[in-house]
Design a protein around this motif. Sequence first.
Motif, PDB file in Angstrom:
ATOM      1  N   VAL A   1      -2.429   0.143   1.897  1.00  0.00           N
ATOM      2  CA  VAL A   1      -1.769   0.792   3.028  1.00  0.00           C
ATOM      3  C   VAL A   1      -0.352   1.230   2.681  1.00  0.00           C
ATOM      4  CG1 VAL A   1      -3.167  -0.455   4.705  1.00  0.00           C
ATOM      5  CG2 VAL A   1      -0.949  -1.400   4.003  1.00  0.00           C
ATOM      6  N   LYS A   2       0.177   0.792   1.539  1.00  0.00           N
ATOM      7  CA  LYS A   2       1.510   1.213   1.111  1.00  0.00           C
ATOM      8  C   LYS A   2       1.470   2.428   0.177  1.00  0.00           C
ATOM      9  CE  LYS A   2       3.651  -3.358   1.536  1.00  0.00           C
ATOM     10  NZ  LYS A   2       4.464  -4.393   0.872  1.00  0.00           N
ATOM     11  N   LEU A   3       0.268   2.937  -0.082  1.00  0.00           N
ATOM     12  CA  LEU A   3       0.118   4.005  -1.075  1.00  0.00           C
ATOM     13  C   LEU A   3       0.929   5.240  -0.717  1.00  0.00           C
ATOM     14  CD1 LEU A   3      -1.295   5.085  -3.644  1.00  0.00           C
ATOM     15  CD2 LEU A   3      -3.139   5.893  -2.140  1.00  0.00           C
ATOM     16  N   PHE A   4       0.762   5.755   0.502  1.00  0.00           N
ATOM     17  CA  PHE A   4       1.452   6.992   0.861  1.00  0.00           C
ATOM     18  C   PHE A   4       2.959   6.774   0.963  1.00  0.00           C
ATOM     19  CE2 PHE A   4      -2.883   7.857   2.276  1.00  0.00           C
ATOM     20  CZ  PHE A   4      -3.089   9.108   1.722  1.00  0.00           C
ATOM     21  N   ALA A   5       3.366   5.621   1.459  1.00  0.00           N
ATOM     22  CA  ALA A   5       4.800   5.307   1.490  1.00  0.00           C
ATOM     23  C   ALA A   5       5.377   5.299   0.081  1.00  0.00           C
ATOM     24  CB  ALA A   5       5.022   3.956   2.176  1.00  0.00           C
TER      25      ALA A   5
END
Length: 242
Positions: free
Chosen positions: A88-92
């Motif tokens: 869930v931190k990929l795009f950030a």
Amino acid sequence: MNSEKGILVLGATGPAGICLLRELLHRGHHAIAYVRNPGKIPLELASSPKLEVIPGELTESKKLASAISKCTAVISFLGSSGSKVDDVKLFASYYSDYIFPTMRAYSVQRIYAMGTISIRRPEDQPSALRWLAIAIFGRVYPKMLATMLEIEKVFDTKADNLEWLLFRIASIPGKSDETSWRKDREDGDTFVGWVAESGWSFSQKRAALARWLVDAVEGKADTWIGKMPAVSKLAGSKANLE
């Protein structure tokens, strides 16, 4: 090779991205699409001399630098596929580790990025509709909800010295073919403000959102730089049928 500086679109092959490309070209802007799969761009757009398509991954630093070095501003729809990734931190991390540093390296200051109303801001008003939508969304797409909250965090903490605007949307229906885009871009005026303020609604057509984004890069949303406004169709506004 077109040497004209343009507007860089990230997430350009999704329906909202294609609507944005149509709007940019319609209004005479040079558009740059940095995409994983160029074949997803409709032929009538890909063949335009005003559109430059650069294939690449966001983690390919040299290719990303090539795209950012040619732009005056970035418009990003990254995160819309957050439900399809495990991290869930990929795009950030795309923003903090690749996009922001490259923008700074090439003195590109302005970025408009997509968020959703699952991101809360202190200025928002209470809304049962918003509460219900987040509850359902979080149950059906928990990873996408978490992805958006990580994107909020990275803009709050890592976008210093950049001129950023994180626009928060709810429902954005509508197709991206040319006929639908031409009709939907006239679908009423746009509300920009805080959730549940007078004039806020839950939905805006993708093409109308694209129209507002191009207005923004043309300087009509500068008062919202450094903020995370909700963007929707202005409640009660009518389509322009002329």
